[in-house]
Design an enzyme around this catalytic site. Sequence first.
Site, short mmCIF file in Angstrom:
data_model
loop_
_atom_site.label_atom_id
_atom_site.label_comp_id
_atom_site.label_asym_id
_atom_site.label_seq_id
_atom_site.Cartn_x
_atom_site.Cartn_y
_atom_site.Cartn_z
CD GLU A 473 6.43 -1.16 7.35
OE1 GLU A 473 6.16 0.00 7.66
OE2 GLU A 473 7.60 -1.54 7.16
CD GLU A 735 8.71 2.48 13.12
OE1 GLU A 735 7.68 3.18 13.12
OE2 GLU A 735 9.15 1.91 12.11
#
Length: 886
Positions: A473, A735
């Site tokens: 990502e 996260e």
Amino acid sequence: MPASAFIRIGLAIALLGAGTAVLKSAEPPSGPQPPVALRCEYLENPMGIDMPHPRFFWILEHSERGQRQTAYQVLVSTNPDAGSGDMWDSGKVSSPQSTQVAYAGKPLANGRTYFWKVKYWDKDGLESAWSKVASFDTGLFERRDWKAQWIRSRNLLRKEFELPGKIARARVYLSGLGYSELYLNGHKIGAAVLDPAWTTYDKRVLYVTHDVTRFLRQGPNAAAVMLGHGWYKSRALLLQLRVELEDGRAVEVLSDGSWKTADGPVLSASVYNGETYDARLEESGWALPGFDDGGWAKAEEFAGPAGVLSAQLMPPIRVMDTIVPLAMTNPRPGVYIFDMGQNFAGWARLRVRGPRGPAVKLRFAELLYDDGTLNVENLRGARAEDIYILKGEGEEVWEPRFTYHGFRYLELTGFPGVPTADTIRGRVVRTAVPQVGSFACSKPILNRLQRNIVWGQSSNLHSIPTDCCQRDERMGWMGDAQGTAEEAIYNFDMAAFYTNFLRDIRDVQDDKGTITDTVPHFWGSRPADPAWGTAYPLIAWYMYRYYGDRRVLEEHYDGIRKYVEFLRSKAEGGLLKYSYYGDWVAVEKCPGAIVSSFYYYYDVKVMADMARVLGKTGDAAACDKLAAEIKTAFHKEYFNPKTGDYADGTQTANTLALFLDLAPEEARGRAWGRLFDDIVYKHDSHLTTGIIGTKYLMELLTRSGTSDLAYDIATKTDYPSWGYMIENGATTLWELWQKREGPSMNSHNHPMFGSVGSWLYKALGGIALSEEAAGFEKILVHPQMVRDLNYAAASTRTVRGDLACSWHRTDKSVRVEVVIPVGSEAEVLIPKFNLLDVAIAESGTPIWKGDAYLPGRPGIGEVKKIQGGYTITVGSGRYVFELSGN
Ligand code: RAM
């Protein structure tokens, strides 16, 4: 606080910030000292300035407190001593401005070096000595100044050239996409890696400028370039070298079809997957003159990427640190695991000896399985694997060039023999923005949190603010970027970085005004989720608020207006409801529509404020009107008169309504009560917010006089909390609040929950901007001395100089030490707790006794008794306040 409140008294001399040892050994210099920390466009001696009116910044020093600049003079010259001011002599300008002073001299030429210096006059009209001389180098202003051709290539490129005389000055301008390394006569030029920065290449391509004078010589020379795919996903070079000879002649070396290209030892390189390097394919001397490149192909000229060529005016990515592994284990035969002790972005340096041919494989991960082997499940599609094939020539030391990984653990296989702890070193790689902030306090879990925030944030400064650094990502997700921006500004010098990122955002904007979830746009949608798109107005606004940068507002005003217009076109009845992510990764998720409407309001309000700064009164009035409509609609739509909640009564929903005063007076108390009860009674002082709610909740609690509760939340160690991550071994931020280690979305190095970092500085450290002025010209020092916290210290380097507060309290006293930059003014708030018969001293001299102010201390404007404590207004300088009582 009115400016008039800052009455300066006394002229006694105090030495700013210097230790007593200095005082004893030398006579303190008195009066205005020469300005220091000279910057041009936020950078020290920048290379490649390609704007006609670059801005100058300097920091003032003065031996007295309460000092400020009343006038300055800047000289810009072509001479190294800057003495003549032949390009610009500003003359004596009556102004307090020591930042953002725009060049206003003769037109700057391409590819020149200019020197500058500055002096200033203090409030009493005393003149400082001249500063040291700083320089800046101009780049190439126009596309037509580029005579070089874009060339497509394999991995290596080279070109030999003759220099027919002694070299006086040489500059190279190059853009090597995706990433490049330049060598001149075998020397690697510059310390940058993964250069240039990732941009939307068909909109803007960055070039870098280097002073290469000392790498060239009379006679034969060689330029050589190694290229990696990077984010460009191909390899291309544009290079222009200009050499000025002592005899006045100039030679230019340009990239074109005459350059030679070959594959080289890098067999493959990708940002996600890693690099494979076959050292047997190294051709010695390829970067030196005299190498036989007869077998090499000719490079191919092509049109190149469509983007505008623009100078990279921010610090490059660099290797910032080297980490010695904590431990090496051997969980299976031939499998070695190195624990770096820290999750970070970068790669490893390998040291190996062995025969020709074995392939040593390094794999990287954030996690281990219980049996001690590498767990790569959460990397998803990123292979994160570097392979080095030995050439067999004694000790070989290698590190990759065109990839990076996010990891704490490294697996080594295929190693000839048995590795030792010295086989591996961690290399910490990030954009080299200086770290400018520090925070520490008496609560260890918060110090650990600060550490994790800094590691997490810095791992995700990779020419853009990335969401993560390990899996497939690493995108410029705008929600993450806006949420962490204030934290990043306290911890790092982000001015040049965000100046570039705002241009990145502008580059993705289309005619309708839409922008995208990620910038550059690879992932996510267009139009952006409003909570992600808000990064455009908000980061521009933070640039103004924190750095006083008005030019950023000028540059982006039209773009931001177009963006806000777009939002308005999507709004109905004053509400903006489309949303993809809402309060992302919340424990209790609120409806996305309320998040979007909140940001619609925020963006319009910020645009009104920008319009006011820029003197666009019509726009300001129109935005104010629109904001009022949104506010009314917001309350009508989301307030539930039965419960007193907004929307579903999640912490985030009520926080959003309260944070920007979207709740009208009459509803505020009820919504606040609901929020408080939800936190304290329903969740035992835990937050349930995602990345949006978290950013505003902590600050709201402090603003509402409940810093104790914010502190309770911040120091929790069970789920969900920052402390829970830390108790579970986190060395950066996760996260998710949840602990997950499987193949799902659960990066262990995502900066977004680090937004709490700005609360640490503002609330506990007590250093915050005043609403009244931008760029830390006015400062609020209101440290929150909560619960069992008895000590905290915070400092940051502002555009105007160092700002610091440290405090310590006991049962009978409160001590607050502050450092305020020259030209700034601060209001210092010292709580008195339950003390009676309060006396206050400054550096040992009483300033408050028997309920009265005792004037006379230099730099102190006034002392006022307020409910619960005292406020003291001060000018610049260092002060030590001690409040004591019974
Ligand atoms: C994830 C990202 C990021 C978030 C988006 C919505 O993929 O990692 O943190 O902004 O989703």
